[in-house]
Design an enzyme around this catalytic site. Structure first.
Site, PDB file in Angstrom:
ATOM      1  N   ARG A  13       0.861  -1.345   0.106  1.00  0.00           N
ATOM      2  CA  ARG A  13      -0.184  -0.065  -0.017  1.00  0.00           C
ATOM      3  C   ARG A  13       0.848   1.334  -0.153  1.00  0.00           C
ATOM      4  NH1 ARG A  13      -3.353  -0.999   5.134  1.00  0.00           N
ATOM      5  NH2 ARG A  13      -4.339   1.017   4.814  1.00  0.00           N
ATOM      6  N   GLU A 149      -6.482 -13.796  15.185  1.00  0.00           N
ATOM      7  CA  GLU A 149      -6.404 -12.954  14.229  1.00  0.00           C
ATOM      8  C   GLU A 149      -7.794 -12.472  13.497  1.00  0.00           C
ATOM      9  OE1 GLU A 149      -3.271 -11.173  13.261  1.00  0.00           O
ATOM     10  OE2 GLU A 149      -3.077 -12.302  14.846  1.00  0.00           O
ATOM     11  N   SER A 400      32.321  47.738  -4.239  1.00  0.00           N
ATOM     12  CA  SER A 400      31.238  46.854  -4.772  1.00  0.00           C
ATOM     13  C   SER A 400      31.523  46.378  -6.143  1.00  0.00           C
ATOM     14  CB  SER A 400      30.223  48.012  -5.114  1.00  0.00           C
ATOM     15  OG  SER A 400      29.535  48.330  -4.012  1.00  0.00           O
TER      16      SER A 400
HETATM   17  C1  UD1 Z   1       0.241  -8.426  13.140  1.00  0.00           C
HETATM   18  C2  UD1 Z   1      -0.291  -9.642  14.160  1.00  0.00           C
HETATM   19  C3  UD1 Z   1      -1.644  -9.096  14.674  1.00  0.00           C
HETATM   20  C4  UD1 Z   1      -1.457  -7.733  15.313  1.00  0.00           C
HETATM   21  C5  UD1 Z   1      -0.692  -6.897  14.221  1.00  0.00           C
HETATM   22  C6  UD1 Z   1      -0.227  -5.529  14.718  1.00  0.00           C
HETATM   23  C7  UD1 Z   1       0.493 -11.788  13.350  1.00  0.00           C
HETATM   24  C8  UD1 Z   1      -0.016 -13.189  12.700  1.00  0.00           C
HETATM   25  N1  UD1 Z   1      -0.356 -10.879  13.598  1.00  0.00           N
HETATM   26  O1  UD1 Z   1      -0.762  -8.594  11.891  1.00  0.00           O
HETATM   27  O2  UD1 Z   1      -1.832  -9.891  15.902  1.00  0.00           O
HETATM   28  O3  UD1 Z   1      -2.439  -7.273  15.887  1.00  0.00           O
HETATM   29  O4  UD1 Z   1       0.334  -7.222  13.509  1.00  0.00           O
HETATM   30  O5  UD1 Z   1      -0.004  -4.654  13.516  1.00  0.00           O
HETATM   31  O6  UD1 Z   1       1.557 -11.695  13.844  1.00  0.00           O
HETATM   32  N2  UD1 Z   1       6.625  -9.420   8.513  1.00  0.00           N
HETATM   33  C9  UD1 Z   1       7.401 -10.274   8.149  1.00  0.00           C
HETATM   34  N3  UD1 Z   1       7.478 -11.567   7.407  1.00  0.00           N
HETATM   35  C10 UD1 Z   1       6.530 -11.854   7.290  1.00  0.00           C
HETATM   36  C11 UD1 Z   1       5.020 -11.209   7.723  1.00  0.00           C
HETATM   37  C12 UD1 Z   1       5.205 -10.054   8.276  1.00  0.00           C
HETATM   38  O7  UD1 Z   1       8.720  -9.630   8.362  1.00  0.00           O
HETATM   39  O8  UD1 Z   1       6.296 -13.020   6.637  1.00  0.00           O
HETATM   40  C13 UD1 Z   1       6.750  -8.063   9.113  1.00  0.00           C
HETATM   41  C14 UD1 Z   1       6.071  -6.974   8.320  1.00  0.00           C
HETATM   42  O9  UD1 Z   1       6.971  -6.576   7.557  1.00  0.00           O
HETATM   43  C15 UD1 Z   1       5.486  -6.206   9.524  1.00  0.00           C
HETATM   44  C16 UD1 Z   1       5.237  -7.107  10.659  1.00  0.00           C
HETATM   45  O10 UD1 Z   1       6.081  -8.385  10.539  1.00  0.00           O
HETATM   46  O11 UD1 Z   1       6.459  -5.346   9.939  1.00  0.00           O
HETATM   47  C17 UD1 Z   1       3.876  -7.480  10.845  1.00  0.00           C
HETATM   48  O12 UD1 Z   1       3.159  -7.796   9.679  1.00  0.00           O
HETATM   49  P1  UD1 Z   1       1.855  -7.653   9.266  1.00  0.00           P
HETATM   50  O13 UD1 Z   1       1.596  -8.257   7.810  1.00  0.00           O
HETATM   51  O14 UD1 Z   1       1.510  -6.222   9.382  1.00  0.00           O
HETATM   52  O15 UD1 Z   1       0.953  -8.141  10.453  1.00  0.00           O
HETATM   53  P2  UD1 Z   1      -0.636  -8.147  10.597  1.00  0.00           P
HETATM   54  O16 UD1 Z   1      -1.278  -9.204   9.575  1.00  0.00           O
HETATM   55  O17 UD1 Z   1      -1.111  -6.527  10.383  1.00  0.00           O
END
Ligand code: UD1
Ligand code: CA
Length: 452
Positions: A13, A149, A400
């Site tokens: 996004r 989740e 100047s």
């Molecule tokens: C996650 C949490 C959720 C929490 C939310 C808060 C899990 C399963 N869920 O959800 O409970 O309320 O964050 O914002 O943990 N990332 C990786 N590798 C991956 C996936 C994610 O490095 O394979 C990193 C992303 O870059 C990000 C963070 O982990 O910085 C969170 O990932 P995101 O996909 O935003 O998690 P949510 O689904 O929002």
């Protein structure tokens, strides 16, 4: 403790080729904010999980105290933490942070660490009016039982307003075991870090929670809109801290600080100013509207008039600079120097009480005290290959529209006549002029247009 920062996600996004965690907040990558906060907690191991955007993240942020582990492909937050496992010390807890959550304070993290100790699982949680999208904290008789989740939650669970911020601390040895047992049998087909909560409960490990001082500390960046909102929040916090210290801000909503701004007493700053890097304003400094000041130090009671731009400059006490002045790297002004409109100074020292008030370039120069530099003076410091110095001794008066062809020296007390192109050193205390003799042509007639 060990700290793992998750930064592999792609940030679709953001609509950008740059990995999300490298986008800037207050002039610094989001991930650098998180790394700097992590460092305040003095971790034994500091591991960054990267993935999306290739090697840009480790290339840009490499440092001695950081280990980078690549997660490819990205199969969820649990899978992400699993990539750090070989780097984690079993004898100390592991704190998980997100690289896209830049404003968490070390104080809030410390509260979580304190409550979790070395043997409990700790979760930083917040209560939200609209918890949509977050993992919900499911409690059983007050004790945390699991995190579910959004996409896996039933209606009753979706009504829960306490959510997982994502910041979790766990006993490392147990966490490694729980991670090894994760499954991706869920709505998103991902390995959820949050599933370790149910594993901890099953193993009889206490699960505790702490809350941050402010909800914005746990806000993440998923879009440019959220980035802009967090930037405003951060700038608002910095501006308030300056006001608390006694700095006068014409409008706390119209100042931007991208680095650190140190202010003495009775400093005042008008609207639209941007401070970058390390800037110091001593007591009584007045900065007028729309100045950009980068890595510079301004002495006591100096007055910076509107639209001035400084980079790596040192300005002495009681100087008056601008409007429209440009101080480039290596400018060092002693006290009570006046630099006026459309004057550029670069790599030059100007001693006390000297003035260059209009339309001038002073480059690679050493200027003495009480020197007056007339309008339109240029130090010709560059021959296309070499840079050479101009030395102007104390009490010189430069007329100047003078050009000084460096290397060159103007002796103490010398006067240079207006319009001089100086190619040889000018002796002290004498008038030196180099300009074509003025003639008047008698009987000259201006051409006249013939009537049509
Ligand atoms: C996650 C949490 C959720 C929490 C939310 C808060 C899990 C399963 N869920 O959800 O409970 O309320 O964050 O914002 O943990 N990332 C990786 N590798 C991956 C996936 C994610 O490095 O394979 C990193 C992303 O870059 C990000 C963070 O982990 O910085 C969170 O990932 P995101 O996909 O935003 O998690 P949510 O689904 O929002
Ligand atoms: Ca998220």
């Amino acid at each position: 403790m060990n700290i793992v920062i998750l930064a592999a996600g792609m940030g679709k996004r953001m609509q950008s080729a740059l990995p999300k965690v490298l986008h800037l907040l207050a002039g610094k990558p989001l991930l650098s904010h998180v790394i700097d906060t992590a460092r305040q907690l003095s971790p034994e191991k500091l591991c960054v999980i990267y993935g999306h955007g290739g090697e840009q993240v480790p290339q840009l942020l490499q440092a001695k105290d950081l280990v980078f582990a690549k997660q490819e492909p990205q199969l969820g937050t649990g899978h992400a933490v699993a990539q750090a496992v070989p780097h984690l010390d079993d004898n100390t807890p592991t704190l998980i942070l997100y690289g896209d959550v830049p404003l968490t304070t070390a104080a809030s993290l410390q509260r979580l660490l304190d409550i979790a100790g070395t043997d409990k699982l700790g979760i930083l949680t917040v209560n939200m009016d609209d918890p949509t999208g977050y993992g919900r904290i499911v409690r059983d008789k007050g004790a945390i039982a699991s995190i579910v989740e959004q996409k896996d939650a039933n209606e009753a669970q979706r009504a829960i307003r306490e959510v997982n911020t994502g910041i979790i601390v766990a006993p490392t040895k147990l966490m490694k075991k729980w991670l090894a047992n994760l499954s991706n049998n869920n709505a998103q087909g991902e390995y959820y870090l949050t599933d370790i909560v149910a594993s901890a409960v099953a193993d009889g490990v206490a699960v505790v929670s702490a809350q941050p001082d402010h909800v914005w500390e746990t806000s993440g960046v998923n879009s440019k809109v959220q980035l802009a909102e967090l930037e405003r929040m951060h700038q608002h916090n910095i501006a308030n801290a300056l006001l608390e210290q006694g700095v006068t801000l014409a409008d706390p909503a119209r100042i931007d600080i991208r680095g650190t701004l140190k202010c003495g007493r009775d400093v005042s700053i008008d609207v639209g100013c941007v401070f970058e890097g390390d800037v110091v304003l001593a007591d009584g400094v007045q900065v007028d509207a729309y100045c950009v000041i980068n890595n510079s130090t301004i002495g006591a009671d100096a007055h910076i008039r509107p639209y001035s731009h400084f980079e790596n400059a040192v300005v002495g006490a009681e100087c008056i600079i601008g409007p429209y002045a440009r101080l480039r790297p290596g400018t060092v002004l002693a006290e009570d120097v006046h630099i006026g409109n459309f004057v550029e100074v670069k790599n030059s020292e100007i001693a006390a009480h000297s003035k260059a008030n209009h339309l001038t370039y002073i480059g690679d120069s050493t200027v003495g005290s009480r020197v007056n530099i007339g309008a339109g003076t240029i130090t010709c410091n560059y021959d296309g290959v070499n840079k050479s110095r101009t030395i102007i001794e104390d009490d010189v008066f430069v007329g100047s529209a003078t050009q000084l062809i460096a290397p060159i020296r103007v002796g103490k007390g010398a006067t240079l006549g207006a319009g001089t192109t100086l190619t040889k050193d000018a002796p002290a205390d004498k008038l030196t002029v180099a300009r074509a003799k003025q003639i008047t042509v008698e009987n000259w007639q201006r051409p006249v247009k013939k009537p049509k």
